[in-house]
Design a protein around this motif. Sequence first.
Motif, mmCIF file in Angstrom:
data_model
loop_
_atom_site.group_PDB
_atom_site.id
_atom_site.type_symbol
_atom_site.label_atom_id
_atom_site.label_comp_id
_atom_site.label_asym_id
_atom_site.label_seq_id
_atom_site.Cartn_x
_atom_site.Cartn_y
_atom_site.Cartn_z
ATOM 1 N N ILE A 254 11.011 -11.024 16.813
ATOM 2 C CA ILE A 254 10.842 -12.206 17.572
ATOM 3 C C ILE A 254 10.450 -13.273 16.749
ATOM 4 N N GLU A 255 8.946 -12.848 16.384
ATOM 5 C CA GLU A 255 8.264 -13.880 15.661
ATOM 6 C C GLU A 255 9.171 -14.319 14.290
ATOM 7 N N TYR A 256 9.692 -13.426 13.657
ATOM 8 C CA TYR A 256 10.709 -13.598 12.374
ATOM 9 C C TYR A 256 11.550 -14.498 12.809
ATOM 10 N N GLU A 257 12.160 -14.376 13.734
ATOM 11 C CA GLU A 257 13.255 -15.304 14.367
ATOM 12 C C GLU A 257 12.868 -16.646 14.396
ATOM 13 N N ALA A 263 10.669 -22.740 14.629
ATOM 14 C CA ALA A 263 10.860 -22.995 16.071
ATOM 15 C C ALA A 263 9.291 -23.698 16.348
ATOM 16 N N THR A 264 9.176 -24.532 17.417
ATOM 17 C CA THR A 264 7.836 -25.084 17.535
ATOM 18 C C THR A 264 7.522 -24.672 19.011
ATOM 19 N N SER A 265 8.327 -23.874 19.681
ATOM 20 C CA SER A 265 7.836 -23.228 21.033
ATOM 21 C C SER A 265 8.514 -21.997 21.028
ATOM 22 N N LYS A 266 8.048 -21.125 22.045
ATOM 23 C CA LYS A 266 8.625 -19.706 22.289
ATOM 24 C C LYS A 266 10.290 -20.059 23.010
ATOM 25 N N THR A 267 11.148 -19.818 22.184
ATOM 26 C CA THR A 267 12.364 -19.899 22.646
ATOM 27 C C THR A 267 13.162 -18.713 22.598
ATOM 28 N N LYS A 268 14.119 -18.605 23.529
ATOM 29 C CA LYS A 268 15.029 -17.331 23.795
ATOM 30 C C LYS A 268 15.827 -17.138 22.581
ATOM 31 N N ILE A 269 16.000 -16.016 22.145
ATOM 32 C CA ILE A 269 16.787 -15.502 20.945
ATOM 33 C C ILE A 269 17.961 -14.802 21.620
ATOM 34 N N GLN A 270 19.261 -15.344 20.967
ATOM 35 C CA GLN A 270 20.212 -14.741 21.854
ATOM 36 C C GLN A 270 20.656 -13.395 21.379
ATOM 37 N N THR A 274 13.477 -11.427 24.692
ATOM 38 C CA THR A 274 12.598 -12.118 24.201
ATOM 39 C C THR A 274 11.776 -12.251 25.388
ATOM 40 N N SER A 275 10.574 -11.477 25.760
ATOM 41 C CA SER A 275 9.941 -11.448 26.707
ATOM 42 C C SER A 275 9.255 -12.646 27.221
ATOM 43 N N GLU A 276 8.442 -13.364 26.081
ATOM 44 C CA GLU A 276 7.796 -14.737 26.482
ATOM 45 C C GLU A 276 8.458 -15.738 26.416
ATOM 46 N N ALA A 277 9.731 -15.821 26.329
ATOM 47 C CA ALA A 277 10.486 -17.021 26.668
ATOM 48 C C ALA A 277 11.128 -17.266 27.946
ATOM 49 N N LYS A 278 11.527 -18.352 28.424
ATOM 50 C CA LYS A 278 12.181 -18.344 29.589
ATOM 51 C C LYS A 278 13.555 -18.026 29.342
ATOM 52 N N GLY A 279 13.891 -16.953 30.281
ATOM 53 C CA GLY A 279 15.341 -16.573 30.607
ATOM 54 C C GLY A 279 15.359 -15.475 29.085
ATOM 55 N N GLY A 280 14.604 -15.077 28.780
ATOM 56 C CA GLY A 280 14.474 -14.142 27.265
ATOM 57 C C GLY A 280 14.718 -12.533 27.979
ATOM 58 N N ARG A 281 14.609 -12.434 29.273
ATOM 59 C CA ARG A 281 14.803 -10.961 29.597
ATOM 60 C C ARG A 281 16.213 -10.855 30.157
ATOM 61 N N ASP A 282 16.858 -11.815 30.152
ATOM 62 C CA ASP A 282 18.378 -11.646 30.286
ATOM 63 C C ASP A 282 19.141 -11.693 29.032
ATOM 64 N N VAL A 283 19.594 -10.574 28.583
ATOM 65 C CA VAL A 283 19.790 -10.470 27.298
ATOM 66 C C VAL A 283 21.396 -10.083 27.180
ATOM 67 N N GLN A 284 22.141 -10.781 26.467
ATOM 68 C CA GLN A 284 23.733 -10.555 26.186
ATOM 69 C C GLN A 284 23.988 -9.454 25.237
ATOM 70 N N ASP A 285 25.148 -8.944 25.374
ATOM 71 C CA ASP A 285 25.575 -7.784 24.407
ATOM 72 C C ASP A 285 25.763 -8.679 22.969
ATOM 73 N N ILE A 286 25.769 -7.831 22.000
ATOM 74 C CA ILE A 286 26.175 -8.574 20.592
ATOM 75 C C ILE A 286 27.447 -7.563 20.140
ATOM 76 N N ASN A 287 27.862 -8.418 19.133
ATOM 77 C CA ASN A 287 28.894 -7.604 18.341
ATOM 78 C C ASN A 287 28.406 -7.417 16.908
ATOM 79 N N ASP A 288 27.809 -6.352 16.642
ATOM 80 C CA ASP A 288 27.279 -6.220 15.335
ATOM 81 C C ASP A 288 27.640 -4.806 14.690
ATOM 82 N N PRO A 289 28.489 -4.539 13.953
ATOM 83 C CA PRO A 289 29.041 -3.003 13.705
ATOM 84 C C PRO A 289 27.775 -2.577 12.591
#
Length: 300
Positions: A254-257, A263-270, A274-289
């Motif tokens: 997450i730090e690397y992202e 980033a200038t603040s702790k933002t959610k990574i889709q 992302t435990s420290e960002a607002k909404g970051g514990r609601d995680v979407q599925d990804i399509n990454d073979p």
Amino acid sequence: MNIRYNKALKIPRKFVKLLLASSYPLVTKIFPLPQVKSIEETLDKINETKCSISRFGDGEFLYIIDRLNLPFQKYEPRLAEKMKKILISDDSAILVGLPIGYHSLNNLKKESRLTWRSQISWIYPRLRKYLDLNKVYYNASMTRVYSGYEDKSCSKGYFEKLMKIWEGREVLLIEGEKSRLGAGNNLFSNATKVERILAPMHHAFSKYDELCNEATKHDKTKLILIALGPTATALSYDLAKEGYQAIDIGNVDIEYEWYLRGATSKTKIQGKYTSEAKGGRDVQDINDPEYDSQIIKKII
């Protein structure tokens, strides 16, 4: 009621935080802080000696001292006892990391300095009995090398040193099922192979023995990287005792992202926890073979 996380008590908590921060000079004069190496010294030590590291943050300290239930790990007496043992361990092949505030407050953002001043004032007088004050500790914040700093010019070099740890190595990642370290970026592009064991997103210690048993089926030439909150603190130590190089790698992805995005603040990574960002514990599925192909076991 957990007053640490209750939103209704946000303002009183802020007042207490300021009060505690103001007492920091007195607390650290009465109780001198332990010796803690810098981030650079910690990364250099790992790269030079191929040692392991178990890391502690304020959450782990409160877990031990106050038997605190964390949002992602409920209190388990067995885990707390393991942590106490690690804090005073004398195995030269296993570094024990304390957070950046115990090393220096220089170059930290104003809010980060305030946080560490208050945390140390609150925690350290009670933590001391669990430490070996003659021991040299290393820097747990070796995985947090971007978001908390005023001058971020050092971040590039830190990430290069981090990536050198797994350069040319086969890597076994043990991570929460929604963490997805390195997915969608080049963090592990210099590793020869990446495999993943997925663990529960929350309360991973419930699967501790299964995770440990599964990891020890692998060859000891593999580098084991663990991102599982407090469980990683214990698991990295126990696997190191079994002869593996095991790194409690924590929040590095997450730090690397955030670093890649400037980033200038702790933002959610889709797509990533992302435990420290607002909404970051609601995680979407990804399509990454590629990510899917790296998963060799799910213990959830």
